[in-house]
Design a protein around this motif. Structure first.
Motif, PDB file in Angstrom:
ATOM      1  N   UNK A  42       0.397  -0.406  -0.279  1.00 16.30           N
ATOM      2  CA  UNK A  42      -0.479   0.693   0.141  1.00 16.30           C
ATOM      3  C   UNK A  42       0.239   2.041   0.154  1.00 16.30           C
ATOM      4  N   UNK A  43       1.498   2.078  -0.284  1.00 23.13           N
ATOM      5  CA  UNK A  43       2.243   3.333  -0.345  1.00 23.13           C
ATOM      6  C   UNK A  43       2.799   3.518  -1.759  1.00 23.13           C
ATOM      7  N   UNK A  44       2.702   4.746  -2.264  1.00 17.69           N
ATOM      8  CA  UNK A  44       3.240   5.088  -3.581  1.00 17.69           C
ATOM      9  C   UNK A  44       4.134   6.310  -3.411  1.00 17.69           C
ATOM     10  N   UNK A  45       5.360   6.218  -3.905  1.00 20.86           N
ATOM     11  CA  UNK A  45       6.324   7.289  -3.659  1.00 20.86           C
ATOM     12  C   UNK A  45       6.922   7.815  -4.956  1.00 20.86           C
ATOM     13  N   UNK A  46       6.955   9.122  -5.086  1.00 23.02           N
ATOM     14  CA  UNK A  46       7.610   9.767  -6.208  1.00 23.02           C
ATOM     15  C   UNK A  46       8.919  10.437  -5.794  1.00 23.02           C
ATOM     16  N   UNK A  47       9.120  10.655  -4.500  1.00 24.93           N
ATOM     17  CA  UNK A  47      10.364  11.262  -4.021  1.00 24.93           C
ATOM     18  C   UNK A  47      11.530  10.295  -4.207  1.00 24.93           C
ATOM     19  N   UNK A  48      12.744  10.807  -4.378  1.00 29.79           N
ATOM     20  CA  UNK A  48      13.904   9.922  -4.536  1.00 29.79           C
ATOM     21  C   UNK A  48      14.125   9.054  -3.302  1.00 29.79           C
ATOM     22  N   UNK A  49      14.806   7.921  -3.525  1.00 29.67           N
ATOM     23  CA  UNK A  49      15.189   7.056  -2.414  1.00 29.67           C
ATOM     24  C   UNK A  49      14.245   5.895  -2.208  1.00 29.67           C
ATOM     25  N   UNK A  50      14.571   5.110  -1.176  1.00 31.56           N
ATOM     26  CA  UNK A  50      13.763   3.938  -0.837  1.00 31.56           C
ATOM     27  C   UNK A  50      12.400   4.363  -0.316  1.00 31.56           C
ATOM     28  N   UNK A  51      11.456   3.438  -0.357  1.00 28.64           N
ATOM     29  CA  UNK A  51      10.101   3.723   0.101  1.00 28.64           C
ATOM     30  C   UNK A  51      10.130   4.194   1.543  1.00 28.64           C
ATOM     31  N   UNK A  52       9.525   5.356   1.794  1.00 29.36           N
ATOM     32  CA  UNK A  52       9.552   5.975   3.116  1.00 29.36           C
ATOM     33  C   UNK A  52       8.152   6.484   3.435  1.00 29.36           C
ATOM     34  N   UNK A  53       7.526   5.970   4.495  1.00 31.63           N
ATOM     35  CA  UNK A  53       6.169   6.422   4.831  1.00 31.63           C
ATOM     36  C   UNK A  53       6.065   7.935   5.012  1.00 31.63           C
ATOM     37  N   UNK A  54       7.184   8.585   5.335  1.00 29.99           N
ATOM     38  CA  UNK A  54       7.153  10.028   5.556  1.00 29.99           C
ATOM     39  C   UNK A  54       6.996  10.801   4.253  1.00 29.99           C
ATOM     40  N   UNK A  55       7.434  10.227   3.135  1.00 28.35           N
ATOM     41  CA  UNK A  55       7.368  10.938   1.858  1.00 28.35           C
ATOM     42  C   UNK A  55       6.417  10.283   0.858  1.00 28.35           C
ATOM     43  N   UNK A  56       5.891   9.114   1.180  1.00 29.02           N
ATOM     44  CA  UNK A  56       4.991   8.400   0.269  1.00 29.02           C
ATOM     45  C   UNK A  56       3.541   8.786   0.537  1.00 29.02           C
ATOM     46  N   UNK A  57       2.690   8.571  -0.462  1.00 34.67           N
ATOM     47  CA  UNK A  57       1.259   8.800  -0.281  1.00 34.67           C
ATOM     48  C   UNK A  57       0.546   7.469  -0.102  1.00 34.67           C
ATOM     49  N   UNK A  58      -0.484   7.479   0.676  1.00 28.64           N
ATOM     50  CA  UNK A  58      -1.310   6.278   0.855  1.00 28.64           C
ATOM     51  C   UNK A  58      -2.057   6.013  -0.438  1.00 28.64           C
ATOM     52  N   UNK A  59      -1.864   4.822  -0.997  1.00 29.27           N
ATOM     53  CA  UNK A  59      -2.509   4.512  -2.277  1.00 29.27           C
ATOM     54  C   UNK A  59      -2.582   3.003  -2.420  1.00 29.27           C
ATOM     55  N   UNK A  60      -3.796   2.468  -2.463  1.00 26.42           N
ATOM     56  CA  UNK A  60      -4.017   1.039  -2.676  1.00 26.42           C
ATOM     57  C   UNK A  60      -4.820   0.871  -3.957  1.00 26.42           C
ATOM     58  N   UNK A  61      -4.259   0.148  -4.915  1.00 34.26           N
ATOM     59  CA  UNK A  61      -4.947  -0.033  -6.195  1.00 34.26           C
ATOM     60  C   UNK A  61      -6.346  -0.597  -6.013  1.00 34.26           C
ATOM     61  N   UNK A  62      -6.494  -1.583  -5.127  1.00 33.80           N
ATOM     62  CA  UNK A  62      -7.802  -2.219  -4.939  1.00 33.80           C
ATOM     63  C   UNK A  62      -8.823  -1.219  -4.405  1.00 33.80           C
ATOM     64  N   UNK A  63      -8.406  -0.343  -3.479  1.00 32.15           N
ATOM     65  CA  UNK A  63      -9.339   0.645  -2.931  1.00 32.15           C
ATOM     66  C   UNK A  63      -9.782   1.630  -4.002  1.00 32.15           C
ATOM     67  N   UNK A  64      -8.851   2.057  -4.844  1.00 25.84           N
ATOM     68  CA  UNK A  64      -9.204   2.988  -5.924  1.00 25.84           C
ATOM     69  C   UNK A  64     -10.150   2.310  -6.917  1.00 25.84           C
ATOM     70  N   UNK A  65      -9.890   1.039  -7.224  1.00 23.76           N
ATOM     71  CA  UNK A  65     -10.760   0.308  -8.154  1.00 23.76           C
ATOM     72  C   UNK A  65     -12.155   0.120  -7.562  1.00 23.76           C
ATOM     73  N   UNK A  66     -12.229  -0.180  -6.263  1.00 22.31           N
ATOM     74  CA  UNK A  66     -13.552  -0.335  -5.626  1.00 22.31           C
ATOM     75  C   UNK A  66     -14.332   0.976  -5.708  1.00 22.31           C
ATOM     76  N   UNK A  67     -13.649   2.084  -5.440  1.00 22.58           N
ATOM     77  CA  UNK A  67     -14.318   3.381  -5.516  1.00 22.58           C
ATOM     78  C   UNK A  67     -14.817   3.654  -6.939  1.00 22.58           C
ATOM     79  N   UNK A  68     -14.004   3.309  -7.932  1.00 28.72           N
ATOM     80  CA  UNK A  68     -14.420   3.519  -9.323  1.00 28.72           C
ATOM     81  C   UNK A  68     -15.612   2.647  -9.680  1.00 28.72           C
ATOM     82  N   UNK A  69     -15.603   1.403  -9.220  1.00 30.76           N
ATOM     83  CA  UNK A  69     -16.751   0.521  -9.468  1.00 30.76           C
ATOM     84  C   UNK A  69     -17.997   1.070  -8.795  1.00 30.76           C
TER      85      UNK A  69
END
Length: 516
Positions: free
Chosen positions: A480-507
């Protein structure tokens, strides 16, 4: 029976526990477990902590040396936060006078498991533990097995930790040793008597499962992965194989359909149950089929035949299902009971999760992130809608396993349409990552498009696909987190993103357009 006291767990109800795990352990006992010199006098210790930012009064701070930082440099901050002692292997790197006892050991990482177990009250001694490893299929097999074992079985996977209706999130597939033993204690406190633990190769390699001996260890299969950590394929293999030694497991269930599985079954020095299609397997797969309704496997074992069904989707899960059944039987569950329980186990999120809407394509969200897993995922998608086309949304994680990107592109050649996109660049240039994937697609008959914005890529694939087609979104699964900033996954720098939620919205958008 010990005294009864209340333990308040954050975000959960207060539980009244009888005979709780040990708390406030004498430092001398910690030193004895760590093999360190006994201090002349010392405080009592509450918990073992590796991050100075998480230290609370009463903790023992472990100075772990990592790729980017050295815990010895943060010892003073840990003491200022309340650490009552320090565990170190380079005392020369510590301040001259910390003001707290220092336990010196040859290697801090080597004692994190034993010490973490002690401070958690040795919870593994109260559990029958199964450890599951393999390049692919660990999470699905672990989830199936926990359901087959029944009762209040604890489950610890990439998706998180569960016991009954209780859940906790985890940052790693296999948490660091102190956190792992605290999670096992949490399971015991909620009535668990068994636990299934997903064990990654990195976890075995760096000692996260130290202090834990599984009653059964399960091997699901092997292909190259994590070579950025292990360096060579043989070192990666050796990390997996170390789980199947007498100090880490009492017995093994090994899928032998690939040469690595056969090698492991041949060389393991613990009793092995072989699972697979070959005639010499102890649990032999006679037939395996899979479709949108789930997977069905006919097994032969000990002179009898057993039909095992599951709602998990994909032929890749035939041996995962067989291994889960075999491990449950090895743990003492009756064969018929294991089969009955498996039929009702819900698949983990993001493992061939199917989404659809009237008049829309079928969307499949999967975690496939290795070339072999991707090839299986594309084959599954083709079988689900044999008269349609497969639209594959594909990326690759930045700052990780760069060597396999071309192989992912090669596996993607079996799709009809490929939408190359960002999967979280972690400091790399997303366009450069996609360009490496595209090398494997050179000369392919697939129509290849690049849409770096992942939301736009998923939406475009759903919009372009017909009602008989499949949109396969891979690489992130449940995340549920997608990060483009350097380093390990960090909720402070990552964006909320769930593939299934995006697909449901598209459907949903597609359905509204059809209705309009």
């Amino acid at each position: 029976m010990g005294r009864v006291r209340a333990l308040v767990v954050p975000t959960e109800e207060a539980l009244v526990l009888a005979d709780p795990p040990s708390r406030w352990t004498p430092l001398a006992a910690v030193a004895a477990r760590a093999g360190a010199a006994l201090p002349p006098a010392g405080p009592v210790v509450d918990a073992l902590v590796m991050d100075s930012r998480r230290v609370a009064p009463g903790d023992l701070f472990a100075c772990v040396r990592g790729a980017r930082s050295d815990g010895h440099e943060h010892a003073a901050a840990a003491v200022a936060a309340g650490a009552v002692a320090v565990l170190a292997d380079r005392p020369d790197r510590l301040p001259h006078d910390l003001g707290v006892p220092v336990l010196v050991v040859p290697a801090v990482r080597a004692v994190l498991g034993p010490v973490g177990a002690l401070l958690a009250g040795d919870p593994a001694d109260r559990l029958r533990v199964v450890a599951v490893t393999g390049s692919n299929g660990k999470t699905t097999t672990s989830t199936l097995l926990a359901g087959a074992l029944g009762g209040r079985c604890g489950l610890l996977t990439t998706v998180g930790a569960t016991v009954g209706r209780h859940t906790r999130s985890t940052a790693l597939t296999t948490p660091e040793a102190p956190d792992l033993h605290r999670l096992l204690r949490w399971m015991v406190q909620r009535g668990a008597t068994t636990a299934v633990v997903e064990a990654s190769s990195i976890a075995v390699d760096v000692g996260r499962v130290d202090g834990l001996c599984a009653e059964v260890a399960v091997f699901t299969g092997f292909e190259p992965d994590h070579l950025d950590h292990h360096g060579t394929l043989e070192q990666y293999w050796a990390s997996k194989a170390r789980l199947f030694t007498p100090d880490r497991a009492r017995a093994a269930v090994v899928v032998t359909d690939d040469p690595w599985g056969r090698r492991l079954a041949d060389q393991a020095v613990v009793p092995v149950t072989r699972v697979g299609h070959d005639a010499d397997c102890d649990v032999r797969v006679l037939r395996g089929t899979s479709g949108a309704a789930g997977t069905e496997v006919l097994l032969e074992h000990d002179g009898g035949r057993h039909l095992v069904r599951s709602p998990v989707v994909g032929r890749v899960h035939v041996t995962n299902l067989a291994a889960a059944w075999a491990a449950a039987v090895a743990m003492g569950v009756a064969p018929a009971t294991a089969a009955r329980r498996l039929a009702s186990v819900a698949p983990p999120d993001g493992r061939n999760t199917l989404l659809t809407a009237p008049g829309s394509p079928l969307v499949v969200v999967d975690y496939a992130h290795t070339p072999g897993a991707l090839a299986d995922a594309v084959a599954t998608a083709s079988e689900l809608r044999p008269y349609g086309e497969v639209h594959l949304v594909l990326g690759a994680r930045g700052a990780r396993d760069r060597w396999k990107r071309q192989g992912l592109g090669t596996a993607a050649r079996a799709a009809d349409h490929v939408w190359l996109t960002n999967e979280g660049s972690h400091g790399e240039d997303p366009a450069a990552i996609v360009a490496e994937l595209a090398v494997g697609l050179l000369g392919s008959n697939a129509r290849v498009r690049t849409v770096l914005d992942r939301r736009a890529a998923i939406t475009a694939a759903v919009d372009a696909a017909g009602p008989e087609d499949v949109v396969l979104v891979v690489g992130r699964g449940h995340e549920t987190l997608l990060q483009d900033a350097p380093g390990a996954l960090d909720p402070a720098t990552a964006q909320r993103f769930a593939d299934a939620d995006v697909a449901r919205a598209a459907l949903g958008e597609g359905r509204r357009r059809l209705a309009g």
